[in-house]
Design a protein around this motif. Structure first.
Motif, PDB file in Angstrom:
ATOM      1  N   GLY A 152     -15.747   9.127  28.350  1.00 24.90           N
ATOM      2  CA  GLY A 152     -16.019   7.825  28.935  1.00 24.90           C
ATOM      3  C   GLY A 152     -14.733   7.118  29.314  1.00 24.90           C
ATOM      4  N   SER A 153     -14.872   5.890  29.711  1.00 24.27           N
ATOM      5  CA  SER A 153     -13.712   5.120  30.127  1.00 24.27           C
ATOM      6  C   SER A 153     -14.001   3.652  29.913  1.00 24.27           C
ATOM      7  CB  SER A 153     -13.412   5.405  31.607  1.00 24.27           C
ATOM      8  OG  SER A 153     -14.503   4.965  32.400  1.00 24.27           O
ATOM      9  N   VAL A 154     -13.099   2.823  30.343  1.00 24.34           N
ATOM     10  CA  VAL A 154     -13.261   1.378  30.191  1.00 24.34           C
ATOM     11  C   VAL A 154     -14.544   0.908  30.874  1.00 24.34           C
ATOM     12  CG1 VAL A 154     -12.256  -0.871  30.742  1.00 24.34           C
ATOM     13  CG2 VAL A 154     -10.780   1.009  30.009  1.00 24.34           C
ATOM     14  N   GLU A 155     -14.884   1.493  32.012  1.00 24.40           N
ATOM     15  CA  GLU A 155     -16.069   1.078  32.749  1.00 24.40           C
ATOM     16  C   GLU A 155     -17.364   1.411  32.025  1.00 24.40           C
ATOM     17  OE1 GLU A 155     -13.628   2.945  34.156  1.00 24.40           O
ATOM     18  OE2 GLU A 155     -12.659   1.343  35.286  1.00 24.40           O
ATOM     19  N   THR A 156     -17.336   2.358  31.122  1.00 31.23           N
ATOM     20  CA  THR A 156     -18.552   2.748  30.392  1.00 31.23           C
ATOM     21  C   THR A 156     -18.362   2.520  28.901  1.00 31.23           C
ATOM     22  OG1 THR A 156     -17.816   5.033  30.219  1.00 31.23           O
ATOM     23  CG2 THR A 156     -19.230   4.487  32.094  1.00 31.23           C
ATOM     24  N   GLN A 157     -17.762   1.419  28.538  1.00 31.69           N
ATOM     25  CA  GLN A 157     -17.440   1.207  27.135  1.00 31.69           C
ATOM     26  C   GLN A 157     -18.656   1.017  26.238  1.00 31.69           C
ATOM     27  OE1 GLN A 157     -15.088  -2.418  26.483  1.00 31.69           O
ATOM     28  NE2 GLN A 157     -15.157  -2.735  28.662  1.00 31.69           N
ATOM     29  N   TYR A 158     -19.810   0.759  26.784  1.00 31.78           N
ATOM     30  CA  TYR A 158     -21.003   0.576  25.961  1.00 31.78           C
ATOM     31  C   TYR A 158     -21.821   1.861  25.834  1.00 31.78           C
ATOM     32  CZ  TYR A 158     -23.386   0.584  30.396  1.00 31.78           C
ATOM     33  OH  TYR A 158     -23.839   0.947  31.630  1.00 31.78           O
ATOM     34  N   ALA A 159     -21.445   2.909  26.527  1.00 32.29           N
ATOM     35  CA  ALA A 159     -22.279   4.107  26.543  1.00 32.29           C
ATOM     36  C   ALA A 159     -21.431   5.363  26.705  1.00 32.29           C
ATOM     37  CB  ALA A 159     -23.280   4.024  27.692  1.00 32.29           C
ATOM     38  N   ASP A 160     -22.060   6.489  26.370  1.00 31.37           N
ATOM     39  CA  ASP A 160     -21.456   7.794  26.622  1.00 31.37           C
ATOM     40  C   ASP A 160     -22.586   8.745  27.023  1.00 31.37           C
ATOM     41  OD1 ASP A 160     -22.729   8.577  24.234  1.00 31.37           O
ATOM     42  OD2 ASP A 160     -20.919   8.303  23.044  1.00 31.37           O
ATOM     43  N   ALA A 161     -22.294  10.008  27.145  1.00 28.31           N
ATOM     44  CA  ALA A 161     -23.309  10.971  27.590  1.00 28.31           C
ATOM     45  C   ALA A 161     -24.481  11.061  26.623  1.00 28.31           C
ATOM     46  CB  ALA A 161     -22.674  12.349  27.766  1.00 28.31           C
ATOM     47  N   LEU A 162     -24.285  10.642  25.387  1.00 29.55           N
ATOM     48  CA  LEU A 162     -25.340  10.725  24.388  1.00 29.55           C
ATOM     49  C   LEU A 162     -26.205   9.469  24.329  1.00 29.55           C
ATOM     50  CD1 LEU A 162     -23.270  12.389  21.533  1.00 29.55           C
ATOM     51  CD2 LEU A 162     -24.693  13.491  23.264  1.00 29.55           C
ATOM     52  N   TYR A 163     -25.823   8.453  25.053  1.00 30.21           N
ATOM     53  CA  TYR A 163     -26.523   7.169  25.026  1.00 30.21           C
ATOM     54  C   TYR A 163     -28.033   7.291  25.255  1.00 30.21           C
ATOM     55  CZ  TYR A 163     -27.318   2.205  26.067  1.00 30.21           C
ATOM     56  OH  TYR A 163     -27.782   0.925  26.070  1.00 30.21           O
ATOM     57  N   PRO A 164     -28.485   8.076  26.241  1.00 30.18           N
ATOM     58  CA  PRO A 164     -29.934   8.142  26.479  1.00 30.18           C
ATOM     59  C   PRO A 164     -30.715   9.001  25.472  1.00 30.18           C
ATOM     60  CG  PRO A 164     -28.804   9.537  28.053  1.00 30.18           C
ATOM     61  CD  PRO A 164     -27.742   8.795  27.275  1.00 30.18           C
ATOM     62  N   VAL A 165     -30.034   9.767  24.640  1.00 32.97           N
ATOM     63  CA  VAL A 165     -30.733  10.683  23.733  1.00 32.97           C
ATOM     64  C   VAL A 165     -31.599   9.925  22.727  1.00 32.97           C
ATOM     65  CG1 VAL A 165     -30.453  12.529  22.017  1.00 32.97           C
ATOM     66  CG2 VAL A 165     -28.998  12.483  24.058  1.00 32.97           C
ATOM     67  N   ALA A 166     -31.122   8.798  22.226  1.00 35.81           N
ATOM     68  CA  ALA A 166     -31.915   8.018  21.265  1.00 35.81           C
ATOM     69  C   ALA A 166     -33.227   7.563  21.888  1.00 35.81           C
ATOM     70  CB  ALA A 166     -31.116   6.832  20.754  1.00 35.81           C
ATOM     71  N   ASP A 167     -33.192   7.124  23.145  1.00 36.25           N
ATOM     72  CA  ASP A 167     -34.428   6.713  23.823  1.00 36.25           C
ATOM     73  C   ASP A 167     -35.344   7.898  24.092  1.00 36.25           C
ATOM     74  OD1 ASP A 167     -34.063   3.977  23.846  1.00 36.25           O
ATOM     75  OD2 ASP A 167     -32.963   4.001  25.737  1.00 36.25           O
ATOM     76  N   LEU A 168     -34.773   9.023  24.497  1.00 39.85           N
ATOM     77  CA  LEU A 168     -35.592  10.222  24.704  1.00 39.85           C
ATOM     78  C   LEU A 168     -36.264  10.634  23.395  1.00 39.85           C
ATOM     79  CD1 LEU A 168     -33.262  12.339  27.022  1.00 39.85           C
ATOM     80  CD2 LEU A 168     -35.430  11.271  27.646  1.00 39.85           C
ATOM     81  N   HIS A 169     -35.538  10.521  22.307  1.00 43.24           N
ATOM     82  CA  HIS A 169     -36.094  10.867  20.991  1.00 43.24           C
ATOM     83  C   HIS A 169     -37.271   9.947  20.660  1.00 43.24           C
ATOM     84  CE1 HIS A 169     -36.243  12.163  16.834  1.00 43.24           C
ATOM     85  NE2 HIS A 169     -36.020  10.929  16.422  1.00 43.24           N
ATOM     86  N   ARG A 170     -37.071   8.677  20.868  1.00 41.88           N
ATOM     87  CA  ARG A 170     -38.114   7.694  20.557  1.00 41.88           C
ATOM     88  C   ARG A 170     -39.325   7.847  21.464  1.00 41.88           C
ATOM     89  NH1 ARG A 170     -39.053   3.084  22.864  1.00 41.88           N
ATOM     90  NH2 ARG A 170     -37.057   3.038  23.926  1.00 41.88           N
TER      91      ARG A 170
END
Length: 131
Positions: free
Chosen positions: A17-35
């Motif tokens: 990630g970088s400064v522009e994506t400081q709130y997320a990374d490639a794993l960010y959507p996995v929690a929602d997919l799990h839920r």
């Protein structure tokens, strides 16, 4: 692999990630997919196997007089996913690239699988996603 796991999410490319994506990374959507799916497993392979390691490093960036310490931290994301009940698998081959001490640095709860073992698991899943 949990009994309720219906989807398998595979991450191969490591991008911190970088400064522009400081709130997320490639794993960010996995929690929602799990839920939303009723359960999923996460498989880390290739360079992304490093996400499952505790390196002790916490990313930060100094810009002039300001320090940004809110950059994505994939190992922290993996720990949160484990706490949420996501089964995290890491391929042995990808882990080997991080040195012989890598297995000792695995986050608690991460399961190591053989390099050719992942494809054998696919029929057990309703869906397989590559992120």
């Amino acid at each position: 692999m949990g009994d309720q796991a219906r989807w398998l999410v595979i991450v191969e490319k490591a991008y911190r990630g970088s400064v522009e994506t400081q709130y997320a990374d490639a794993l960010y959507p996995v929690a929602d997919l799990h839920r939303q799916s009723g359960g999923c497993d996460l498989a880390l392979r290739g360079p992304a196997a490093g996400y499952a390691l505790d390196s002790g490093f916490r990313p930060s960036l100094r810009l002039g007089t300001r320090t940004l310490d809110t950059l994505p931290d994939p190992s922290a994301s993996v720990a949160k996913l484990l706490a949420a009940g996501v089964t995290v698998l890491v391929e042995e081959d990808g882990l080997a690239a991080y040195g012989r001490t890598a297995p000792e640095r695995l986050l608690p709860g991460v399961r190591v699988i053989e390099g050719d073992g992942l494809a054998a698991l696919w029929p057990a899943y309703e869906q397989v996603w590559f992120l």
